[in-house]
Scaffold this motif. Structure first.
Motif, short mmCIF file in Angstrom:
data_model
loop_
_atom_site.label_atom_id
_atom_site.label_comp_id
_atom_site.label_asym_id
_atom_site.label_seq_id
_atom_site.Cartn_x
_atom_site.Cartn_y
_atom_site.Cartn_z
N ALA A 10 0.68 -1.20 0.06
CA ALA A 10 0.11 0.00 0.01
C ALA A 10 0.78 1.24 -0.10
O ALA A 10 1.18 1.66 1.02
CB ALA A 10 -1.09 0.04 0.86
N GLY A 12 0.79 4.29 0.22
CA GLY A 12 0.18 5.81 0.31
C GLY A 12 1.10 6.84 0.89
O GLY A 12 2.34 6.63 0.76
N LYS A 13 0.73 7.96 1.79
CA LYS A 13 1.56 8.91 2.19
C LYS A 13 2.61 8.32 3.05
O LYS A 13 3.92 8.53 3.17
CB LYS A 13 0.58 10.00 2.91
CG LYS A 13 -0.13 10.80 1.81
CD LYS A 13 -0.93 11.85 2.54
CE LYS A 13 -2.01 11.42 3.45
NZ LYS A 13 -3.20 10.84 2.44
N ARG A 40 0.22 2.84 -9.77
CA ARG A 40 0.60 3.33 -8.79
C ARG A 40 1.62 2.83 -8.20
O ARG A 40 2.72 3.19 -7.69
CB ARG A 40 -0.52 3.43 -7.59
CG ARG A 40 -1.50 4.67 -8.00
CD ARG A 40 -2.24 4.88 -6.36
NE ARG A 40 -2.98 3.67 -6.13
CZ ARG A 40 -4.36 3.65 -6.42
NH1 ARG A 40 -4.76 4.61 -7.26
NH2 ARG A 40 -4.91 2.67 -6.08
N PRO A 74 -5.07 1.00 4.89
CA PRO A 74 -6.09 1.44 6.20
C PRO A 74 -6.18 0.48 7.25
O PRO A 74 -6.23 -0.64 7.34
CB PRO A 74 -7.38 2.01 5.38
CG PRO A 74 -6.88 2.00 4.17
CD PRO A 74 -5.75 1.22 3.86
N TRP A 124 6.33 4.23 16.20
CA TRP A 124 7.33 5.41 15.95
C TRP A 124 7.97 5.73 17.21
O TRP A 124 9.33 5.92 17.12
CB TRP A 124 6.83 6.26 14.89
CG TRP A 124 7.78 7.51 14.70
CD1 TRP A 124 8.41 7.48 13.66
CD2 TRP A 124 7.43 8.60 15.34
NE1 TRP A 124 9.15 8.67 13.74
CE2 TRP A 124 8.57 9.65 14.70
CE3 TRP A 124 6.92 9.19 16.44
CZ2 TRP A 124 8.80 10.91 14.86
CZ3 TRP A 124 7.18 10.40 16.92
CH2 TRP A 124 8.13 11.32 16.19
#
Ligand SMILES: NC(=O)c1ccc[n+]([C@@H]2O[C@H](COP(=O)([O-])OP(=O)(O)OC[C@H]3O[C@@H](n4cnc5c(N)ncnc54)[C@H](OP(=O)(O)O)[C@@H]3O)[C@@H](O)[C@H]2O)c1
Length: 326
Positions: A10, A12-13, A40, A74, A124
């Motif tokens: 995935a 994404g950002k 993508r 997600p 993180w």
């Protein structure tokens, strides 16, 4: 030096930030990217220098040359994607929230143990210098006992019912997306509470948009936590202690800060600005664990992820936050 082939599920950002971190690590080979859309995947692969681009997650998981998959779909898909990667023999680091609920996290852990593969939630803060500094200060005793923790995370994304932040089908809501950080702070610095109270406000799509949470501990300590997509306060927590206070935060400028206010002494500030926002350290930890034949990280053990998801479930139950199919 053993090198590891990394796959990104995935793109994404968040995956873009993670890929910038991976590039800093000599042991990491930027090997493959899997997207629902081959265009993508190819774009991401060429931008960050990955060798393979797949137009499905299934193809990514089936590639025998991949050692570790980083999952950043997600929240509502983490369970399904983690199980698929583990069943294809891949070690996994999966973004927060690890899954929607405790049952899903238990199944992911059981599968990792069954396959004897590595699994870790990508938490993180645990790998960042501001967290290490805060622990060091608390351990030194200069602040005495923690009595209370204020924790907050808010920013103002535009309301879009299709966006994963507001779409219940995708696990939308501030709690699992950003409110998870104040909860992590409370669990890390104080522990699992025995009593929880909450108030929540909901968006027009039915997702939780703002939430306040109170924790009470057997020891008499307390925490109050807040997250919202309606206000813009940034991210941090403040520990109120016997001999002073300490703010542990990531500023709007993305610098990490520890501000120490020992009673009767000048305020001290410690600022950290790691390369790639420090996302490479969690990837480094996965490879360090694999080098040492560990199937979980001592820095973010699976027991911590279980404590976290159980606490999130207790908060959701009090606040009336239910995801489709639960
Ligand atoms: N650790 C951190 O600091 C941090 C920061 C931000 C986000 N995160 C976590 O990272 C995960 C992803 O967040 P993000 O901000 O990167 O989200 P994002 O930009 O929306 O990317 C999510 C990606 O998931 C894929 N996807 C698969 N099924 C989807 C669906 N039904 N709807 C929408 N996208 C779908 C899409 O990629 P393809 O369609 O190309 O496959 C999409 O690009 C979340 O779990 C979030 O909590 C962590």
């Amino acid at each position: 030096m053993k090198k590891y082939n990394w796959g990104i599920l995935a793109p994404g950002k968040m995956s873009a930030k993670f890929a910038r971190g991976l590039k800093l690590l000599d042991k990491a080979v930027l090997y493959s990217v899997g997207s629902r859309d081959s265009g993508r995947a190819e774009k991401f692969a060429s931008e960050y220098g990955f060798l393979q681009a797949y137009g499905s997650y299934e193809e990514l998981a089936a590639d025998d040359k991949t050692d570790i998959v980083y999952i950043a779909s997600p929240h509502s898909l983490h369970h399904q994607h983690t199980l698929m990667c583990l069943r294809n023999g891949k070690n996994v680091i999966c973004e927060k929230a690890f899954a929607l609920n405790t049952r899903q996290v238990q199944e992911m852990i059981a599968e990792a143990r069954k396959q004897n593969l590595f699994l870790m939630e990508a938490l993180w803060p645990h790998f960042q210098p501001f967290y290490r500094k805060a622990h060091e200060i608390l351990k030194s005793g200069m602040l005495g006992e923690i009595l209370h923790l204020h924790g907050w995370f808010s920013f103002q994304p535009p309301f879009d019912p299709t966006d994963r932040k507001f779409n219940l089908q995708l696990g939308g809501g501030s709690l699992l997306d950003i409110g998870i950080y104040p909860v992590i702070d409370a669990l890390t610095f104080i522990g699992v509470p025995y009593e929880i109270h909450t108030f929540a406000l909901f968006s027009p799509s039915g997702s939780e948009e703002s939430i306040t949470v109170s924790f009470r501990y057997n020891s008499g300590k307390m925490a109050d936590l807040y997250s919202s997509f309606k206000t813009n306060e940034g991210i941090g927590c403040k520990l109120l202690c016997e001999k002073g206070n300490m703010i542990v935060s990531r500023g709007r400028d993305m610098n990490q800060r520890v501000i120490l206010e020992v009673h009767g002494r000048p305020v001290e500030e410690f600022v950290f600005s790691p390369e790639a926002m420090g996302y490479h350290w969690e990837a480094e930890e996965v490879m360090r664990c694999l080098d040492n034949n560990l199937t979980e990280s001592p820095v973010v053990p699976l027991s911590f992820s279980l404590d976290l998801i159980r606490t999130l479930d207790r908060i959701r139950e009090k606040a009336g936050i239910v995801f489709p199919g639960e």
